[in-house]
Design an enzyme around this catalytic site. Structure first.
Site, PDB file in Angstrom:
ATOM      1  N   CYS A  37       5.964   0.890  -1.415  1.00 39.23           N
ATOM      2  CA  CYS A  37       6.088   2.350  -1.488  1.00 39.23           C
ATOM      3  C   CYS A  37       4.609   2.751  -1.764  1.00 39.23           C
ATOM      4  O   CYS A  37       3.576   2.717  -0.565  1.00 39.23           O
ATOM      5  CB  CYS A  37       6.865   3.004  -2.509  1.00 39.23           C
ATOM      6  SG  CYS A  37       7.535   4.515  -2.136  1.00 39.23           S
ATOM      7  N   HIS A  65      12.013  -0.278  -1.725  1.00 36.32           N
ATOM      8  CA  HIS A  65      12.374  -0.895  -3.197  1.00 36.32           C
ATOM      9  C   HIS A  65      13.580  -1.577  -3.225  1.00 36.32           C
ATOM     10  O   HIS A  65      14.432  -1.621  -2.730  1.00 36.32           O
ATOM     11  CB  HIS A  65      12.599   0.407  -4.028  1.00 36.32           C
ATOM     12  CG  HIS A  65      11.203   1.295  -4.484  1.00 36.32           C
ATOM     13  ND1 HIS A  65      10.319   1.077  -5.084  1.00 36.32           N
ATOM     14  CD2 HIS A  65      11.352   2.580  -3.854  1.00 36.32           C
ATOM     15  CE1 HIS A  65       9.332   2.248  -5.031  1.00 36.32           C
ATOM     16  NE2 HIS A  65      10.109   2.971  -4.305  1.00 36.32           N
TER      17      HIS A  65
END
Length: 503
Positions: free
Chosen positions: A342, A438
């Site tokens: 991310c 994630h």
């Protein structure tokens, strides 16, 4: 109507989240329908539900322990700090913008209908709702119009268990001081005190407990030992990030081959988010995950991970100022694999620009290890992800084609080239990898492939090598947590707090 019980603490990180998860599992084992609830959570660890709504991971953990799907009504308000004075405010899973602390303090009473509506939804589906407070109910400067501790307890008529942390010292002062600062009607809600994180012989506390009950007028409902339970921590107070808690012991004499372990160095960013992405590696006894915040701590790990960040540009500047960026580049030159997730993925590119002022505006040169550019944007992507690894090169070539399940939470779009993870969510170049997903390591096959590749490269054989999906691993940990709490808590007293009417 559902029964309710609330866990409040004498301070942040007293153990409320873990105890709430343990009670959720106990009540579930006893045959009840359970739901967790926290009206307002402040944390950078978040999760995207099936509907693409964002909520705090603490209530995700508790939902897992309760055996139900995480829903945003379990955490209707999430505050994600953006700097020392303000936070992004997320209501019912959607961002409504950033607010300074003073502005939010004045605004928050407008969210009471949101809280009540979320709670009503849980009442319709649960026999027992386990509520978690936030911080301390004795923060007298914040008690006005409280919506998360005693104010919430009054709103939903909840009995309270008050938890103190003996590991930090002064637990008797914590508990008594908190009780003394409460109003009489608030004090009357507390049905039991819990001493948490005790190490040693609990009988040594007997005289202190007797005095605590005498002075406080509230019975002690349990002494909970310090637990090495491998479930996700809520926020940046996690002991994982200070390396106080270790998931392995390496070196001669501990039954390990000399040098026979995998060393993973994670950048401990100031605004680190979703550090739970690395928790899966705890199931491997020969893997050490350590968090580094200084250049001299990096050394020669087997893998470098740059995790998620709430403030990509600020944290990239921090990497640069601390010399950690140079260390990441050095590791890359030495052919040590680097993995960004991310915000970490965005940092590994050539540039991060912010034309809409999402993080204050401007642009910054990236670390330059991946041929991508990121443009931050005001629209936030929050959705679950199912895909697979594309054709992968380098040390993790065996990841090619393996399925991934996870979720995306980010405010930005990145030009991807290699298709490292499907759906335009990642890029790789040599031994540098980046993805927005994630939970990317959580499937057992993914974690095992990563660890095995690092071990083969190092020329070592690891023990305890039957990895499972991270969810299966956590299920066993939730059961172990429940077993410890059943032995440590006065469950008869806790059930009595619930039993004003028969089930």
């Amino acid at each position: 109507m559902a029964k309710v019980i609330m866990i409040q603490g004498t301070m942040s990180n007293a153990g409320k989240s873990l105890l709430a998860a343990g009670l959720c599992r106990i009540f579930r084992q006893d045959g009840y329908r359970i739901a967790p609830f926290k009206s307002q959570n402040m944390a950078l660890n978040s999760f995207a539900t099936k509907e693409g709504l964002e909520m705090g991971r603490a209530q995700v953990v508790q939902a897992e322990a309760a055996g139900i799907e995480p829903m945003v009504c379990m955490n209707p308000i999430l505050l994600k700090p953006t700097d020392d004075e303000g936070s992004q405010v997320i209501v019912n899973g959607r961002s409504i913008g950033n607010m300074k602390a003073r502005d939010y303090f004045a605004y928050k009473t407008q969210l009471i209908p949101v809280i009540k509506d979320a709670f009503r939804k849980l009442e319709e589906m649960a026999d027992i709702i386990v509520i978690e407070g936030a911080g301390s109910p004795a923060e007298i400067n914040l008690k006005e119009n409280d919506i998360v501790n005693m104010g919430l307890a009054e709103m939903v008529d909840a009995p309270v268990l008050l938890v103190g942390d003996i590991d930090r010292g002064g637990v008797f002062a914590q508990l008594l001081g908190t009780v003394m600062l409460l109003e009489e009607n608030e004090k009357a809600r507390i049905g039991g005190l819990i001493i948490n994180k005790f190490r040693g012989d609990a009988s040594l506390l007997d005289s202190g407990i007797e005095m605590l009950e005498e002075k406080g007028g509230i019975p002690v409902a349990g002494v909970v030992p310090y637990m090495d339970i491998k479930v996700e921590d809520e926020d940046s107070l996690s002991e994982r990030l200070s390396n106080r808690r270790k998931n392995r012991t390496a070196g001669a004499g501990d039954g390990q081959q000399a040098g026979g372990y995998i060393d993973i160095a994670v950048m401990r960013l100031p605004k680190i988010s979703n550090f739970s992405d690395m928790d899966v590696f705890e199931q491997f006894p020969d893997v050490a995950v350590r968090y580094v915040s200084r250049a001299d701590e990096v050394g020669s790990p087997d893998l470098v991970i740059i995790p998620g960040s709430k403030s990509t540009i600020a944290d990239l500047r921090w990497l640069r100022d601390t010399g950690l960026e140079d260390e990441i580049r050095r590791c890359c030159r030495e052919d040590i694999p680097v993995f960004g997730i991310c915000g970490g993925y965005q940092m590994l590119g050539e540039e991060v620009s912010d034309p809409e002022g999402v993080e204050g505006g401007g642009s910054i040169e990236g670390i330059g290890l991946l041929p991508v550019r990121t443009v931050l944007a005001g629209d936030k992507r929050t959705e679950q992800y199912t895909g697979r690894f594309g054709k992968t090169e380098g040390v993790f070539a065996d990841l090619s084609g393996i399925e991934i399940e996870g979720y995306e939470i980010h405010m930005g779009r990145t030009e991807t080239l290699s298709g490292f993870t499907s759906g335009g969510t990642g890029t790789s170049c040599g031994n540098v990898y980046g993805s927005y997903v994630h939970g990317i390591f959580d499937r057992g096959e993914v974690a095992e492939t990563v660890v095995k590749a690092l071990a083969d490269r190092k020329g070592i054989t690891l023990s305890g090598y039957d990895a499972v999906d991270h969810m299966d691993f956590k299920e066993k940990e939730y059961d172990r947590l429940a077993d410890i709490l059943r032995q440590s808590l006065d469950m008869d007293r806790i059930y009595a707090m619930l039993s004003d009417a028969a089930f």
